[in-house]
Design an enzyme around this catalytic site. Sequence first.
Site, PDB file in Angstrom:
ATOM      1  CG  ASP A  11      -1.938  -1.070   1.231  1.00  0.00           C
ATOM      2  OD1 ASP A  11      -2.231  -1.588   0.138  1.00  0.00           O
ATOM      3  OD2 ASP A  11      -2.460  -1.402   2.309  1.00  0.00           O
ATOM      4  CG  ASP A 130     -11.409  -2.291  -0.462  1.00  0.00           C
ATOM      5  OD1 ASP A 130     -10.773  -3.344  -0.624  1.00  0.00           O
ATOM      6  OD2 ASP A 130     -10.967  -1.180  -0.795  1.00  0.00           O
TER       7      ASP A 130
END
Length: 291
Positions: A11, A130
């Site tokens: 990330d 998500d």
Amino acid sequence: MLAKRIIPCLDVRDGRVVKGVNFVNIRDAGDPVENAIYYDEQGADELIFLDITASHEKRKIILNVVEKTADDVFMPLTVGGGIKSLADIRELLHAGCDKVSVNTTAVKDPYFISRAAEKFGSQCIVVAIDAKRVDNNMSEATGEDWFSEPSLKGVCLDLPSKIPPFPPLLKGDEEGLWALSTHGGRKMKLIDAVRWAKKMEELGAGEIMLTSMDKDGTKDGYDIELTRTIAEAVTIPVIASGGVGNLEHLYEGVVKGKADAVLAASIFHYREYTIKEAKEYLKSKGVPVRL
């Protein structure tokens, strides 16, 4: 049984690898290219690179970081964050990635996935989901980012009749369901994540990258119920993500969760375990892996 994949995830924000808890409380985890080289040497099956603020900041992904990463590693590379057009996908593929991960743009325009799959092939189109667990108390949620029928703003109402609208989450539908998150966890859509996964497969997605927002960064293990439910609902590969704290969690992801691949970040970034240790552990438990 096909070999299960171990996938570290980078990330990235402002050119640095970061890690948080439930998509917040971010802390630094190093240089992305250095991390990528380390994982390549460790024998990771793939690497996922996510620009976690690109969609929120309405900018393109950092192509130069992708190019440097692709130049120095030889494992398959998936890149996501801020992809808004077919031209963006073309640029990323030219920069050296093998697959692209799409979330926010797919929710805004589901048929973007079918156009992308037709143009570049399903094998390189990953839909990132998500998901956050919700219940009948959703009526307490406020703000313009929460939508329920009939105002699913271009997701339900604007679809052609040949494909049914994506069913939203309805009060009383079930005790526990999962809604979609977009913009790096900053916005939510009241759309059933399981039905969404099935629709994304129908529209041409070649893989699902499934992250539990409730589990992300907690080190409590994957949301096994969520992972198993979606893995059983689709025929394309599912990557489990969110919550790994030890090697047993990886085992649970592929066995109990029925995932085809397991993604982890902090346990690898902070050198709590190596990729080799993870693979040897899974092999000792009877899970086929590439050593």
